[in-house]
Design an enzyme around this catalytic site. Sequence first.
Site, PDB file in Angstrom:
ATOM      1  N   ALA A  73       0.832  -1.217   0.000  1.00  0.00           N
ATOM      2  CA  ALA A  73       0.000   0.000   0.000  1.00  0.00           C
ATOM      3  C   ALA A  73       0.865   1.265   0.000  1.00  0.00           C
ATOM      4  O   ALA A  73       0.343   2.366   0.182  1.00  0.00           O
ATOM      5  CB  ALA A  73      -0.915   0.001   1.215  1.00  0.00           C
ATOM      6  N   GLU A 123       6.856   2.378  -6.474  1.00  0.00           N
ATOM      7  CA  GLU A 123       8.242   2.848  -6.572  1.00  0.00           C
ATOM      8  C   GLU A 123       9.219   1.720  -6.211  1.00  0.00           C
ATOM      9  O   GLU A 123      10.264   1.558  -6.844  1.00  0.00           O
ATOM     10  CB  GLU A 123       8.451   4.045  -5.646  1.00  0.00           C
ATOM     11  CG  GLU A 123       7.633   5.260  -6.067  1.00  0.00           C
ATOM     12  CD  GLU A 123       7.875   6.463  -5.164  1.00  0.00           C
ATOM     13  OE1 GLU A 123       8.647   7.344  -5.565  1.00  0.00           O
ATOM     14  OE2 GLU A 123       7.286   6.512  -4.062  1.00  0.00           O
ATOM     15  N   GLU A 143      -0.697   9.554  -4.441  1.00  0.00           N
ATOM     16  CA  GLU A 143      -0.070  10.713  -3.787  1.00  0.00           C
ATOM     17  C   GLU A 143      -0.861  11.982  -4.049  1.00  0.00           C
ATOM     18  O   GLU A 143      -1.018  12.823  -3.156  1.00  0.00           O
ATOM     19  CB  GLU A 143       1.372  10.900  -4.280  1.00  0.00           C
ATOM     20  CG  GLU A 143       2.364   9.911  -3.708  1.00  0.00           C
ATOM     21  CD  GLU A 143       2.430   8.579  -4.460  1.00  0.00           C
ATOM     22  OE1 GLU A 143       1.527   8.323  -5.281  1.00  0.00           O
ATOM     23  OE2 GLU A 143       3.365   7.823  -4.220  1.00  0.00           O
TER      24      GLU A 143
HETATM   25  C1  1HE Z   1      -2.292   1.662   5.874  1.00  0.00           C
HETATM   26  C2  1HE Z   1      -1.932   1.990   4.543  1.00  0.00           C
HETATM   27  C3  1HE Z   1      -0.897   2.961   4.364  1.00  0.00           C
HETATM   28  C4  1HE Z   1      -3.491   0.517   4.466  1.00  0.00           C
HETATM   29  N1  1HE Z   1      -0.331   3.502   5.468  1.00  0.00           N
HETATM   30  N2  1HE Z   1      -1.694   2.225   6.918  1.00  0.00           N
HETATM   31  N3  1HE Z   1      -0.833   4.800  -0.053  1.00  0.00           N
HETATM   32  C5  1HE Z   1      -2.162   4.939  -0.211  1.00  0.00           C
HETATM   33  O1  1HE Z   1      -2.689   6.022  -0.308  1.00  0.00           O
HETATM   34  C6  1HE Z   1      -2.946   3.662  -0.199  1.00  0.00           C
HETATM   35  C7  1HE Z   1      -3.777   3.582   1.053  1.00  0.00           C
HETATM   36  N4  1HE Z   1      -4.393   2.262   1.210  1.00  0.00           N
HETATM   37  C8  1HE Z   1      -5.473   1.871   0.510  1.00  0.00           C
HETATM   38  O2  1HE Z   1      -5.956   2.520  -0.393  1.00  0.00           O
HETATM   39  C9  1HE Z   1      -6.054   0.538   0.902  1.00  0.00           C
HETATM   40  O3  1HE Z   1      -5.640   0.226   2.210  1.00  0.00           O
HETATM   41  C10 1HE Z   1      -5.630  -0.640  -0.033  1.00  0.00           C
HETATM   42  C11 1HE Z   1      -6.320  -0.466  -1.397  1.00  0.00           C
HETATM   43  C12 1HE Z   1      -4.130  -0.718  -0.214  1.00  0.00           C
HETATM   44  C13 1HE Z   1      -6.089  -1.978   0.613  1.00  0.00           C
HETATM   45  O4  1HE Z   1      -7.456  -1.915   0.913  1.00  0.00           O
HETATM   46  P1  1HE Z   1      -8.066  -2.968   1.969  1.00  0.00           P
HETATM   47  O5  1HE Z   1      -9.543  -2.745   2.006  1.00  0.00           O
HETATM   48  O6  1HE Z   1      -7.581  -4.331   1.650  1.00  0.00           O
HETATM   49  O7  1HE Z   1      -7.409  -2.612   3.383  1.00  0.00           O
HETATM   50  P2  1HE Z   1      -7.790  -1.403   4.419  1.00  0.00           P
HETATM   51  O8  1HE Z   1      -8.957  -1.844   5.231  1.00  0.00           O
HETATM   52  O9  1HE Z   1      -7.901  -0.120   3.713  1.00  0.00           O
HETATM   53  O10 1HE Z   1      -6.479  -1.318   5.325  1.00  0.00           O
HETATM   54  C14 1HE Z   1      -6.147  -2.320   6.274  1.00  0.00           C
HETATM   55  C15 1HE Z   1      -5.286  -1.684   7.325  1.00  0.00           C
HETATM   56  O11 1HE Z   1      -4.064  -1.247   6.711  1.00  0.00           O
HETATM   57  C16 1HE Z   1      -5.922  -0.443   7.930  1.00  0.00           C
HETATM   58  O12 1HE Z   1      -5.443  -0.358   9.241  1.00  0.00           O
HETATM   59  P3  1HE Z   1      -6.369  -0.820  10.512  1.00  0.00           P
HETATM   60  O13 1HE Z   1      -5.489  -0.587  11.689  1.00  0.00           O
HETATM   61  O14 1HE Z   1      -7.587   0.033  10.450  1.00  0.00           O
HETATM   62  O15 1HE Z   1      -6.673  -2.276  10.266  1.00  0.00           O
HETATM   63  C17 1HE Z   1      -5.318   0.679   7.126  1.00  0.00           C
HETATM   64  O16 1HE Z   1      -5.294   1.902   7.812  1.00  0.00           O
HETATM   65  C18 1HE Z   1      -3.912   0.150   6.931  1.00  0.00           C
HETATM   66  N5  1HE Z   1      -3.256   0.749   5.768  1.00  0.00           N
HETATM   67  N6  1HE Z   1      -2.697   1.276   3.695  1.00  0.00           N
HETATM   68  C19 1HE Z   1      -0.739   3.126   6.698  1.00  0.00           C
HETATM   69  N7  1HE Z   1      -0.478   3.314   3.152  1.00  0.00           N
HETATM   70  C20 1HE Z   1       8.145   7.693  -0.516  1.00  0.00           C
HETATM   71  S1  1HE Z   1       6.765   8.553  -0.831  1.00  0.00           S
HETATM   72  C21 1HE Z   1       5.557   7.412  -1.276  1.00  0.00           C
HETATM   73  C22 1HE Z   1       4.228   8.054  -1.173  1.00  0.00           C
HETATM   74  C23 1HE Z   1       3.113   7.073  -1.118  1.00  0.00           C
HETATM   75  O17 1HE Z   1       3.316   5.876  -1.106  1.00  0.00           O
HETATM   76  S2  1HE Z   1       1.566   7.745  -1.077  1.00  0.00           S
HETATM   77  C24 1HE Z   1       0.497   6.420  -1.205  1.00  0.00           C
HETATM   78  C25 1HE Z   1       0.078   5.894   0.121  1.00  0.00           C
END
Ligand code: 1HE
Length: 269
Positions: A73, A123, A143
């Site tokens: 993610a 990335e 992002e």
């Molecule tokens: C997270 C993250 C995360 C999930 N950081 N905790 N990335 C994003 O913007 C993508 C964000 N994530 C999502 O869109 C979705 O989580 C997914 C499509 C990847 C997966 O969906 P799903 O339904 O299987 O899982 P979920 O229910 O959304 O997430 C499960 C848990 O993972 C939940 O935590 P919980 O404690 O409530 O169980 C989420 O908060 C956690 N989680 N993704 C932190 N990214 C060097 S610069 C790079 C810049 C970037 O990478 S920006 C893109 C960031």
Amino acid sequence: MKNDRGPGALDLGLPTSLAAERQGAVAILRLARPGKRNALDDASILGIETFFTSLPEGIGAVLLHGEGEHFSAGLDLSELQERDVAQGIAHSGRWHRAFEKIQFGKVPVVAVLHGAVVGGGLELAASAHVRVAERSTYYALPEGSRGIYVGGGGSVRLPRLIGVARMMDMMLTGRTYSAEEGQIMGLSTYLVEPGKGFAKGLELADRIAGNAPLTNFGVMQALPRIAEMDPVSGYEMEALMSAIAQADPEAKARLKEFLAKRAPKVTRP
Ligand code: 1HE
């Protein structure tokens, strides 16, 4: 997704979000934080750098994959809240350093992708040398919608894979690409059925590990640099790399095998 083939665990002092094992000449690195969708926190990024700088002797290739429903993610968004500008620059620098160790490290890296390959996860995948995507894979750069920017080398590596226009589109519109689209665009070079990525990746990594080390060196270190050079310098660098590789006893032995009709022929796809 968990690798259950029983290779020896590699004790490299990695954080719990990563697991390393060895199978023959292939080192396997697993993103092992499925509860957080393999989001990459600071410890994971440092651990990735440690893994790629601590590979034991005899490793000829790396297989990178993720546990659970998604490859990654991306950035762990929960760590982002407190950073100021200077800390942000240093943070991005750590990602650059870690992923540089993948792209220009000791051995080629095969990444197996499935589910979300987004943001920093994309990335990370882009730093590998070969990408195998399962049909469940989808790609995005969220992002833009989070109010941030890529920071793990995406601006450098992704346009070289898919072009500036497509990356702009992904960042500006939040567009998601499917596994099939990613395959056509060049994000992956292998597309396999769900659950088949690990076996395919391992097969490829085994094959890569069996190459002459100098050939792998040339492909990893010389090729991407030659591709960025002016043609005249590129031809010169290619001639040097070619001469170095062919002068190696390993090359001589392999050519002898072929001429003695003991080496495998090139096969049709
Ligand atoms: C997270 C993250 C995360 C999930 N950081 N905790 N990335 C994003 O913007 C993508 C964000 N994530 C999502 O869109 C979705 O989580 C997914 C499509 C990847 C997966 O969906 P799903 O339904 O299987 O899982 P979920 O229910 O959304 O997430 C499960 C848990 O993972 C939940 O935590 P919980 O404690 O409530 O169980 C989420 O908060 C956690 N989680 N993704 C932190 N990214 C060097 S610069 C790079 C810049 C970037 O990478 S920006 C893109 C960031």
